[in-house]
Enzyme design. Structure first.
Site: not given
Ligand code: NAD
Length: 416
Positions: A106
């Site tokens: 990561k």
């Molecule tokens: P992203 O940047 O696309 O979206 C993050 C979202 O969370 C945004 O809408 C933001 O406004 C919101 N957010 C941030 N802080 C917040 C809070 N305190 N309360 C509520 N909403 C809040 O990110 P993502 O890629 O969708 O990632 C989100 C989660 O999913 C993370 O934990 C990430 O590690 C996990 N994840 C993502 C992927 C991927 O392929 N993108 C894969 C596995 C896990």
């Protein structure tokens, strides 16, 4: 007692629970718990105003027993080395849970991307790539998007890496744009994978998705598509949120309208037909399926007693603390753990990497069908492990994953 919310301490605790059940040898336990490599870099960036600002960044490789390290890069003001170490170790267990040939890695940069211009973000990304260059590569460590990084970020990383190498190296990152060695279906893969395992969890709970009320926290890549897919399956999305706050409607929120509204105004709040709700209130709503899709430590011992969902599907990494896990299990709430629920992203990243290395690209239905096979098989294996040992699904997934990494480590032996 106040709960320890340090994500790496939490990750180690989750590992220990499985290691105890597996009666893991103490020496092996130490190897599997400790990150293999941690790199801290300074990233000087020329800002648009002409001044230079120095950012701090990390890349951690937790374990590579089963294959190259794999894991996203996060841009967020709250990034810490311990958070990156936790996320890297969750990647090790995630890849082993869905049985793909990767270890865990990561990366992260402490920055607020909302305050940076596109050209500042590009310069930051390119310099960060250059700083971590010696330890990444298609056979070493393959980054991908995470919070506040996207396909454009990956394109800059791929270009910087390729220019330094002197040839185009598509397989150095995944989550790239489709026109640049990306895979069809990668952008929606985390949410698709989550949808597939939610359907399996619904079977266990004897619920029909089409009759379910759903709450989603976080409306980014993972959360927005998860809401969209579940709505297409007939579920009613009653609440959504982003970092600015949440919205609620008893009659259901149209996810396409929410996406459009967020695009126009930059937030979900004030979408017609909805009322404002805080992120805390949203988690405590009465619903069938709760999808935390934002950040860590959202469901803790402080609010767990007020959680009313029947199924929690962790699209985010680390949203539930071990203390909360225990109570949820006692209450009969099914938690599909992050290392299973959001593994669709890394699974299609694996397909993307395989396509890049072969120079042969699949159509979207091939990607989604292969993803469904992986996710459904993984859910079944995790569920059977949890039933056999009478443990929750998270511990079941860890028992399965730690067992696989342990086996690989033992077969390889200790070098030198
Ligand atoms: P992203 O940047 O696309 O979206 C993050 C979202 O969370 C945004 O809408 C933001 O406004 C919101 N957010 C941030 N802080 C917040 C809070 N305190 N309360 C509520 N909403 C809040 O990110 P993502 O890629 O969708 O990632 C989100 C989660 O999913 C993370 O934990 C990430 O590690 C996990 N994840 C993502 C992927 C991927 O392929 N993108 C894969 C596995 C896990």
């Amino acid at each position: 007692m106040v709960e320890d919310l340090n994500p790496f301490e939490i990750a180690k605790k989750q590992f220990d629970t499985a290691a105890d059940l597996l009666k893991l040898d103490p020496d092996l336990r130490d190897i599997l718990k400790t990150p293999k490599r941690q790199l801290i870099v300074s990233i000087p960036v020329r800002m648009d105003n002409g001044h230079i600002k120095v950012f701090e960044g990390y890349r951690v490789q937790h374990n590579i027993a089963r294959g190259p390290a794999k894991g996203g890069i996060r841009y967020h003001p709250g990034v810490t080395l311990d958070e990156v170490k936790a996320l890297a170790s969750w990647m090790t267990w995630k890849c082993a849970t869905v049985n793909i040939p990767y270890g865990g890695g990561k990366g992260g940069v402490i920055c607020n991307p909302k305050e940076l211009s596109k050209s500042e973000l590009e310069r930051l990304t390119r310099r960060y790539t250059s700083e971590i260059f010696p330890i990444i590569g298609p056979e070493i460590d393959i980054p991908a998007p995470d919070v506040y990084t996207d396909a454009q970020t990956m394109a800059w990383i791929m270009d910087t890496y390729s220019m330094t190498k002197g040839s185009t190296v598509l397989g150095v990152v995944t989550g790239k744009p489709v026109g640049l060695g990306g895979s069809l279906g990668r952008n929606t893969a985390t949410a698709r994978g989550c949808e597939y395992v939610i359907k399996e969890a619904c079977k266990v709970k004897r619920l029909a998705v089409k009759n379910c009320q759903v709450v989603v926290q976080g409306f980014g890549n993972a959360g927005s598509y998860a809401a969209e897919f579940l709505q297409k399956d007939g579920a009613k999305i009653i609440a959504l949120s982003d970092s600015k706050g949440g919205i609620y409607s008893k009659r259901g929120i149209d996810t396409a309208a929410a996406t459009e509204h967020k695009k126009k105004t930059g937030a979900l709040m004030e979408l017609k037909g909805t009322t404002v709700i805080s992120n805390q209130e949203l988690l405590e709503l009465k619903c069938d399926i709760l999808v935390p899709a934002a950040l860590e430590n959202q469901i803790t011992t402080e609010n767990v007693a007020r959680i009313k969902a029947k199924i929690i599907a962790e699209a985010a990494n680390g949203p539930t603390t071990p203390g909360a896990d225990r109570l949820l299990f006692e209450k009969g709430i099914v938690v599909v753990p992050d290392i299973l629920a959001n593994a669709g992203g890394v699974t299609v990243s694996y397909f993307e990497w395989a396509q890049d290395l072969q120079g042969y690209f699949w159509d979207e239905s091939e990607v989604n069908n292969a993803l469904e096979r992986v996710m459904v098989r993984a859910f079944k294996e995790v569920y059977e492990t949890s039933v056999k040992h009478r443990i929750d699904l998270r511990t079941g997934a860890y028992v399965l994953a730690v067992g696989r990494v342990m086996e690989a480590t033992q077969m390889r032996g200790l070098f030198p």
